[in-house]
Design a protein around this motif. Structure first.
Motif, PDB file in Angstrom:
ATOM      1  N   LEU A  40      26.732  21.549  -3.848  1.00 45.24           N
ATOM      2  CA  LEU A  40      25.655  20.683  -3.150  1.00 45.24           C
ATOM      3  C   LEU A  40      25.729  21.581  -2.029  1.00 45.24           C
ATOM      4  N   ILE A  41      26.879  21.757  -1.384  1.00 48.77           N
ATOM      5  CA  ILE A  41      27.255  22.698  -0.195  1.00 48.77           C
ATOM      6  C   ILE A  41      26.541  24.269  -0.337  1.00 48.77           C
ATOM      7  N   GLY A  42      26.693  24.795  -1.828  1.00 50.72           N
ATOM      8  CA  GLY A  42      26.104  26.160  -1.725  1.00 50.72           C
ATOM      9  C   GLY A  42      24.667  25.972  -1.796  1.00 50.72           C
ATOM     10  N   TYR A  43      24.001  24.867  -2.172  1.00 51.91           N
ATOM     11  CA  TYR A  43      22.570  24.858  -2.237  1.00 51.91           C
ATOM     12  C   TYR A  43      22.227  24.664  -0.642  1.00 51.91           C
ATOM     13  N   ALA A  44      22.967  23.699   0.245  1.00 52.17           N
ATOM     14  CA  ALA A  44      22.661  23.649   1.383  1.00 52.17           C
ATOM     15  C   ALA A  44      22.410  25.011   2.194  1.00 52.17           C
ATOM     16  N   PHE A  45      23.557  25.760   2.027  1.00 49.37           N
ATOM     17  CA  PHE A  45      23.556  26.920   2.681  1.00 49.37           C
ATOM     18  C   PHE A  45      22.507  27.972   2.643  1.00 49.37           C
ATOM     19  N   ARG A  46      21.999  28.014   0.987  1.00 44.16           N
ATOM     20  CA  ARG A  46      20.993  28.855   0.467  1.00 44.16           C
ATOM     21  C   ARG A  46      19.728  28.215   1.121  1.00 44.16           C
ATOM     22  N   ALA A  47      19.556  27.008   1.417  1.00 45.81           N
ATOM     23  CA  ALA A  47      18.343  26.394   1.945  1.00 45.81           C
ATOM     24  C   ALA A  47      18.064  26.621   3.628  1.00 45.81           C
ATOM     25  N   LEU A  48      19.394  26.823   4.034  1.00 45.66           N
ATOM     26  CA  LEU A  48      19.578  26.949   5.517  1.00 45.66           C
ATOM     27  C   LEU A  48      19.390  28.523   5.938  1.00 45.66           C
ATOM     28  N   GLY A  49      19.710  29.502   4.981  1.00 48.42           N
ATOM     29  CA  GLY A  49      19.405  30.859   5.187  1.00 48.42           C
ATOM     30  C   GLY A  49      18.106  31.329   4.902  1.00 48.42           C
ATOM     31  N   GLN A  50      17.273  30.492   4.325  1.00 48.83           N
ATOM     32  CA  GLN A  50      15.843  30.748   4.232  1.00 48.83           C
ATOM     33  C   GLN A  50      14.946  30.448   5.235  1.00 48.83           C
ATOM     34  N   ARG A  51      15.366  29.070   6.039  1.00 48.80           N
ATOM     35  CA  ARG A  51      14.773  28.601   7.306  1.00 48.80           C
ATOM     36  C   ARG A  51      15.591  27.871   7.988  1.00 48.80           C
ATOM     37  N   ALA A  52      15.488  27.645   9.271  1.00 52.34           N
ATOM     38  CA  ALA A  52      16.390  26.647  10.232  1.00 52.34           C
ATOM     39  C   ALA A  52      15.650  25.388   9.899  1.00 52.34           C
ATOM     40  N   LEU A  53      16.478  24.542   9.456  1.00 53.96           N
ATOM     41  CA  LEU A  53      15.875  23.265   8.939  1.00 53.96           C
ATOM     42  C   LEU A  53      16.396  22.155  10.036  1.00 53.96           C
ATOM     43  N   THR A  54      15.686  20.849  10.253  1.00 56.65           N
ATOM     44  CA  THR A  54      16.303  19.896  10.854  1.00 56.65           C
ATOM     45  C   THR A  54      17.116  19.247  10.090  1.00 56.65           C
ATOM     46  N   GLN A  55      18.087  18.121  10.437  1.00 56.21           N
ATOM     47  CA  GLN A  55      18.669  17.279   9.682  1.00 56.21           C
ATOM     48  C   GLN A  55      17.959  16.554   8.636  1.00 56.21           C
ATOM     49  N   ALA A  56      16.805  16.027   9.175  1.00 53.35           N
ATOM     50  CA  ALA A  56      15.762  15.288   8.245  1.00 53.35           C
ATOM     51  C   ALA A  56      15.436  16.173   6.883  1.00 53.35           C
ATOM     52  N   GLU A  57      14.896  17.192   7.303  1.00 53.99           N
ATOM     53  CA  GLU A  57      14.495  18.198   6.415  1.00 53.99           C
ATOM     54  C   GLU A  57      15.565  18.386   5.363  1.00 53.99           C
ATOM     55  N   LEU A  58      16.604  18.752   5.699  1.00 56.77           N
ATOM     56  CA  LEU A  58      17.829  19.172   4.911  1.00 56.77           C
ATOM     57  C   LEU A  58      18.113  17.983   4.043  1.00 56.77           C
ATOM     58  N   ARG A  59      18.140  16.810   4.637  1.00 52.91           N
ATOM     59  CA  ARG A  59      18.626  15.659   3.810  1.00 52.91           C
ATOM     60  C   ARG A  59      17.601  15.390   2.621  1.00 52.91           C
ATOM     61  N   ALA A  60      16.352  15.638   3.109  1.00 54.52           N
ATOM     62  CA  ALA A  60      15.274  15.392   2.061  1.00 54.52           C
ATOM     63  C   ALA A  60      15.648  16.265   0.753  1.00 54.52           C
ATOM     64  N   LYS A  61      15.940  17.442   1.161  1.00 56.19           N
ATOM     65  CA  LYS A  61      16.430  18.350  -0.043  1.00 56.19           C
ATOM     66  C   LYS A  61      17.420  17.935  -0.608  1.00 56.19           C
ATOM     67  N   LEU A  62      18.491  17.709  -0.098  1.00 51.96           N
ATOM     68  CA  LEU A  62      19.853  17.337  -0.669  1.00 51.96           C
ATOM     69  C   LEU A  62      19.497  16.240  -1.430  1.00 51.96           C
ATOM     70  N   GLU A  63      18.516  15.316  -1.143  1.00 51.58           N
ATOM     71  CA  GLU A  63      18.371  13.975  -2.049  1.00 51.58           C
ATOM     72  C   GLU A  63      17.692  14.477  -3.351  1.00 51.58           C
ATOM     73  N   LYS A  64      17.052  15.322  -3.413  1.00 50.50           N
ATOM     74  CA  LYS A  64      16.465  15.953  -4.734  1.00 50.50           C
ATOM     75  C   LYS A  64      17.554  16.296  -5.531  1.00 50.50           C
ATOM     76  N   ARG A  65      18.845  16.738  -5.137  1.00 52.15           N
ATOM     77  CA  ARG A  65      19.862  17.274  -5.964  1.00 52.15           C
ATOM     78  C   ARG A  65      20.869  16.370  -6.113  1.00 52.15           C
ATOM     79  N   SER A  66      21.132  15.423  -5.401  1.00 53.54           N
ATOM     80  CA  SER A  66      21.971  14.403  -5.576  1.00 53.54           C
ATOM     81  C   SER A  66      21.651  13.023  -5.311  1.00 53.54           C
ATOM     82  N   GLU A  67      22.198  11.993  -6.162  1.00 51.66           N
ATOM     83  CA  GLU A  67      21.867  10.549  -5.642  1.00 51.66           C
ATOM     84  C   GLU A  67      23.110   9.921  -5.045  1.00 51.66           C
TER      85      GLU A  67
END
Length: 206
Positions: A40-67
Motif C-alpha cells: 500500500l505504501i508503494g502504491y501511495a508513492f506511485r500515485a503521488l509521483g504522478q500528481r500532487a494529491l490532497t490527503q482526501a484524494e490519496l485516501r480515496a485511492k487507498l480505500e480502493k486498495r484496502s479495507e
C-alpha cells in the motif's frame, strides 16, 4: 489425398478427462500485514509521483486498495511524515495559478477536499492587485474577439466570470479598457446597470 476432408468422417475425439483427474488449484497465499503495508505504501508513492494529491484524494485511492482503515491511516501518516503529501503545498500551488480568479481557486480547493480554514487562508493570501492585472491582460488579449460580439462587454464579463473572477474585479477593468479605446471603437452597448449586475452584487459570498 492424405488429410483431405471426406464426407461422413468424424474428427478424432480427445479422451475425456474426469474432473477428479484435474489437480486442485493451489489457494493463493494470504499476504502478511507487513506485505500489505509495503504494497500500500508503494502504491501511495506511485500515485503521488504522478500528481500532487490532497490527503482526501490519496485516501480515496487507498480505500480502493484496502479495507483496513488503520492501515490506510498509517500509510497516510508515513507519506506525510516523509514530505510526499502536504495539503498546504497543494493549496499554495493552486492559489498561485495565473489566469484564474479567486472563485475558481476556492471551488477547486473545495472539490479537492481541503479544509475551509486552508481554503480561506489560500484565498486571502492572493494579491488583489495581481488579480486585477491578470484580468487586464486577459481583456486586452481577447478584446478583439469580444468586439465582434453583439454585446462585447457582456461577452467579456461572461468569459472572465467563467474563469472565476468576481464582478468587483471585472467591471472596473472593463470600464477602464472601454475608456482607453480609440475614438470610434467604443462598443455601442452600455454597461449593465440592472440589479444584480453591479460590482457589489458579484462579490464572492462567504
Amino acid at each position: 489425398m492424405t488429410g483431405r476432408y471426406r464426407p461422413g468422417r468424424r474428427p478424432a475425439r480427445t479422451p475425456d478427462v474426469g474432473l477428479e483427474d484435474t489437480p486442485p488449484a493451489r489457494p493463493a497465499r494470504e499476504r502478511t500485514p507487513q506485505e500489505q503495508r509495503d504494497a500500500l505504501i508503494g502504491y501511495a508513492f506511485r500515485a503521488l509521483g504522478q500528481r500532487a494529491l490532497t490527503q482526501a484524494e490519496l485516501r480515496a485511492k487507498l480505500e480502493k486498495r484496502s479495507e483496513n482503515p488503520d492501515l490506510i491511516a498509517e500509510v497516510l501518516a508515513r507519506v506525510q511524515e516523509l514530505g510526499y503529501q502536504d495539503d498546504a503545498q497543494v493549496a499554495r500551488v493552486e492559489g498561485s495559478r495565473r489566469g484564474v480568479g479567486e472563485l475558481r481557486v476556492r471551488q477547486t480547493l473545495k472539490r479537492r477536499g481541503l479544509t475551509d480554514d486552508l481554503i480561506r487562508e489560500t484565498v486571502d493570501a492572493r494579491d488583489p492587485d495581481d488579480e486585477t492585472q491578470v484580468v487586464r491582460e486577459l481583456l486586452q488579449r481577447r478584446w478583439s474577439s469580444f468586439a465582434r460580439k453583439r454585446d462585447p462587454q457582456a461577452s467579456a464579463f461572461g468569459f472572465l466570470a467563467r474563469r472565476g473572477f468576481t464582478g468587483n474585479v471585472i467591471w472596473p477593468v472593463i470600464r477602464e479598457h472601454v475608456a482607453s479605446l480609440p475614438e470610434g471603437e467604443d462598443p455601442e452597448e452600455e454597461l449593465l446597470d440592472a440589479p444584480g449586475d453591479s460590482p457589489e452584487d458579484w462579490n464572492d459570498p462567504e
